[in-house]
Design a protein around this motif. Structure first.
Motif, mmCIF file in Angstrom:
data_model
loop_
_atom_site.group_PDB
_atom_site.id
_atom_site.type_symbol
_atom_site.label_atom_id
_atom_site.label_comp_id
_atom_site.label_asym_id
_atom_site.label_seq_id
_atom_site.Cartn_x
_atom_site.Cartn_y
_atom_site.Cartn_z
ATOM 1 N N LYS A 5 -7.433 2.903 12.531
ATOM 2 C CA LYS A 5 -8.148 4.057 11.980
ATOM 3 C C LYS A 5 -8.511 3.818 10.517
ATOM 4 O O LYS A 5 -9.625 4.128 10.091
ATOM 5 C CB LYS A 5 -7.318 5.324 12.128
ATOM 6 C CG LYS A 5 -8.005 6.566 11.565
ATOM 7 C CD LYS A 5 -7.441 7.817 12.118
ATOM 8 C CE LYS A 5 -8.072 9.063 11.553
ATOM 9 N NZ LYS A 5 -9.509 9.091 11.437
ATOM 10 N N LEU A 6 -7.585 3.265 9.740
ATOM 11 C CA LEU A 6 -7.855 2.986 8.328
ATOM 12 C C LEU A 6 -9.032 2.024 8.156
ATOM 13 O O LEU A 6 -9.934 2.282 7.361
ATOM 14 C CB LEU A 6 -6.613 2.404 7.637
ATOM 15 C CG LEU A 6 -5.472 3.365 7.338
ATOM 16 C CD1 LEU A 6 -4.273 2.606 6.789
ATOM 17 C CD2 LEU A 6 -5.910 4.438 6.361
ATOM 18 N N VAL A 7 -9.018 0.914 8.886
ATOM 19 C CA VAL A 7 -10.101 -0.065 8.714
ATOM 20 C C VAL A 7 -11.425 0.433 9.278
ATOM 21 O O VAL A 7 -12.489 0.004 8.824
ATOM 22 C CB VAL A 7 -9.746 -1.461 9.290
ATOM 23 C CG1 VAL A 7 -8.585 -2.077 8.545
ATOM 24 C CG2 VAL A 7 -9.480 -1.411 10.761
ATOM 25 N N ASN A 8 -11.381 1.332 10.240
ATOM 26 C CA ASN A 8 -12.625 1.912 10.751
ATOM 27 C C ASN A 8 -13.211 2.943 9.790
ATOM 28 O O ASN A 8 -14.424 3.089 9.687
ATOM 29 C CB ASN A 8 -12.402 2.571 12.115
ATOM 30 C CG ASN A 8 -12.307 1.553 13.240
ATOM 31 O OD1 ASN A 8 -12.861 0.461 13.152
ATOM 32 N ND2 ASN A 8 -11.581 1.900 14.274
ATOM 33 N N ILE A 34 -9.171 -0.596 1.009
ATOM 34 C CA ILE A 34 -7.862 0.017 1.209
ATOM 35 C C ILE A 34 -6.923 -0.550 0.155
ATOM 36 O O ILE A 34 -6.807 -1.759 0.011
ATOM 37 C CB ILE A 34 -7.319 -0.265 2.629
ATOM 38 C CG1 ILE A 34 -8.289 0.288 3.677
ATOM 39 C CG2 ILE A 34 -5.926 0.330 2.802
ATOM 40 C CD1 ILE A 34 -8.027 -0.174 5.080
ATOM 41 N N VAL A 35 -6.271 0.340 -0.597
ATOM 42 C CA VAL A 35 -5.346 -0.076 -1.640
ATOM 43 C C VAL A 35 -3.924 0.251 -1.199
ATOM 44 O O VAL A 35 -3.640 1.378 -0.792
ATOM 45 C CB VAL A 35 -5.626 0.648 -2.978
ATOM 46 C CG1 VAL A 35 -4.695 0.149 -4.065
ATOM 47 C CG2 VAL A 35 -7.064 0.488 -3.393
ATOM 48 N N ILE A 36 -3.048 -0.754 -1.266
ATOM 49 C CA ILE A 36 -1.635 -0.525 -0.986
ATOM 50 C C ILE A 36 -0.813 -1.133 -2.121
ATOM 51 O O ILE A 36 -1.290 -1.990 -2.859
ATOM 52 C CB ILE A 36 -1.183 -1.109 0.379
ATOM 53 C CG1 ILE A 36 -1.403 -2.620 0.439
ATOM 54 C CG2 ILE A 36 -1.870 -0.401 1.524
ATOM 55 C CD1 ILE A 36 -0.811 -3.269 1.672
ATOM 56 N N GLU A 37 0.404 -0.653 -2.250
ATOM 57 C CA GLU A 37 1.288 -1.157 -3.290
ATOM 58 C C GLU A 37 2.212 -2.228 -2.721
ATOM 59 O O GLU A 37 2.664 -2.126 -1.581
ATOM 60 C CB GLU A 37 2.147 -0.026 -3.863
ATOM 61 C CG GLU A 37 1.365 0.965 -4.674
ATOM 62 C CD GLU A 37 2.248 2.046 -5.254
ATOM 63 O OE1 GLU A 37 2.472 2.017 -6.471
ATOM 64 O OE2 GLU A 37 2.694 2.900 -4.479
ATOM 65 N N ASP A 38 2.490 -3.223 -3.530
ATOM 66 C CA ASP A 38 3.445 -4.265 -3.181
ATOM 67 C C ASP A 38 4.827 -3.770 -3.585
ATOM 68 O O ASP A 38 5.250 -3.948 -4.723
ATOM 69 C CB ASP A 38 3.086 -5.561 -3.914
ATOM 70 C CG ASP A 38 3.996 -6.712 -3.534
ATOM 71 O OD1 ASP A 38 4.655 -6.629 -2.486
ATOM 72 O OD2 ASP A 38 4.040 -7.698 -4.297
ATOM 73 N N LEU A 39 5.507 -3.105 -2.667
ATOM 74 C CA LEU A 39 6.793 -2.487 -2.974
ATOM 75 C C LEU A 39 7.943 -3.464 -2.763
ATOM 76 O O LEU A 39 7.903 -4.287 -1.856
ATOM 77 C CB LEU A 39 7.017 -1.263 -2.078
ATOM 78 C CG LEU A 39 5.995 -0.149 -2.190
ATOM 79 C CD1 LEU A 39 6.274 0.911 -1.135
ATOM 80 C CD2 LEU A 39 6.002 0.455 -3.572
ATOM 81 N N ASN A 40 8.955 -3.350 -3.586
ATOM 82 C CA ASN A 40 10.169 -4.139 -3.436
ATOM 83 C C ASN A 40 11.129 -3.340 -2.555
ATOM 84 O O ASN A 40 12.033 -2.672 -3.039
ATOM 85 C CB ASN A 40 10.791 -4.440 -4.801
ATOM 86 C CG ASN A 40 11.930 -5.426 -4.705
ATOM 87 O OD1 ASN A 40 12.374 -5.778 -3.614
ATOM 88 N ND2 ASN A 40 12.408 -5.862 -5.847
ATOM 89 N N CYS A 69 -7.919 -6.020 8.152
ATOM 90 C CA CYS A 69 -8.936 -6.010 7.094
ATOM 91 C C CYS A 69 -9.758 -7.300 7.143
ATOM 92 O O CYS A 69 -10.979 -7.272 7.006
ATOM 93 C CB CYS A 69 -8.288 -5.846 5.718
ATOM 94 S SG CYS A 69 -7.760 -4.164 5.373
ATOM 95 N N GLU A 70 -9.084 -8.420 7.332
ATOM 96 C CA GLU A 70 -9.798 -9.698 7.456
ATOM 97 C C GLU A 70 -10.677 -9.696 8.705
ATOM 98 O O GLU A 70 -11.826 -10.130 8.667
ATOM 99 C CB GLU A 70 -8.804 -10.850 7.503
ATOM 100 C CG GLU A 70 -8.091 -11.090 6.182
ATOM 101 C CD GLU A 70 -6.968 -12.108 6.281
ATOM 102 O OE1 GLU A 70 -6.804 -12.744 7.348
ATOM 103 O OE2 GLU A 70 -6.242 -12.260 5.283
ATOM 104 N N LYS A 75 -13.084 -5.911 5.866
ATOM 105 C CA LYS A 75 -12.814 -4.863 4.882
ATOM 106 C C LYS A 75 -12.011 -5.446 3.731
ATOM 107 O O LYS A 75 -11.363 -6.478 3.861
ATOM 108 C CB LYS A 75 -12.031 -3.702 5.511
ATOM 109 C CG LYS A 75 -12.677 -3.108 6.747
ATOM 110 C CD LYS A 75 -14.007 -2.470 6.444
ATOM 111 C CE LYS A 75 -14.652 -1.973 7.730
ATOM 112 N NZ LYS A 75 -15.266 -0.703 7.596
ATOM 113 N N LYS A 76 -12.035 -4.767 2.593
ATOM 114 C CA LYS A 76 -11.333 -5.243 1.411
ATOM 115 C C LYS A 76 -9.977 -4.555 1.280
ATOM 116 O O LYS A 76 -9.902 -3.337 1.233
ATOM 117 C CB LYS A 76 -12.170 -4.971 0.160
ATOM 118 C CG LYS A 76 -11.593 -5.566 -1.091
ATOM 119 C CD LYS A 76 -12.541 -5.380 -2.254
ATOM 120 C CE LYS A 76 -11.979 -6.012 -3.507
ATOM 121 N NZ LYS A 76 -12.849 -5.798 -4.650
#
Length: 132
Positions: free
Chosen positions: A16-19, A24-30, A60-61, A65-66
């Protein structure tokens, strides 16, 4: 059965997100470090952050999508989305809030411009700015 339901949910949500979005921005969480904190440990142990990121990345690939990955140290929850002030030291918001200023963990109040909103809303606004 539970694992199948979780994986199916991640697959459907990422599709759904890529459609719906080109970026799309996500955080690199520890996540490992976050699991050490008692407040969040139980829920994070059951989370599928790593799997979600992996699935989102390949989709995304696949769909062209970015996907933007915010650095682990990007202060999305500490930076004011209105004026840009970044909280440091005793002013920072933690999972238990801010004892010095008496705020809850889900409250964001800028000590420079007095902007107030939900902490997650403020973080999203910062991530949207990062994407531009």
């Amino acid at each position: 059965r539970v694992a199948n339901i979780q994986h199916d949910t991640v697959q459907k949500f990422t599709t759904k997100l890529v459609n719906d979005y080109d970026q799309i921005v996500i955080e690199d969480l520890n996540v490992k470090q976050m699991q050490m904190i008692n407040v969040a440990s139980k829920g994070l142990q059951r989370s599928l952050f790593g799997y979600f990121r992996q699935v989102l990345t390949y989709k995304c690939e696949w769909y062209g999508k970015k996907r933007i990955l915010a650095d682990r140290f990007y202060p999305s929850t500490q930076r004011c989305s209105r004026c840009g002030y970044v909280k440091k030291a005793d002013d920072k918001i933690t999972l238990s809030g801010n004892k010095k200023h008496g705020t809850k963990h889900n409250e964001y109040i800028c000590y420079k411009c007095n902007f107030a909103c939900d902490r997650d809303v403020n973080a999203v606004m910062n991530l949207l700015t990062l994407a531009k």
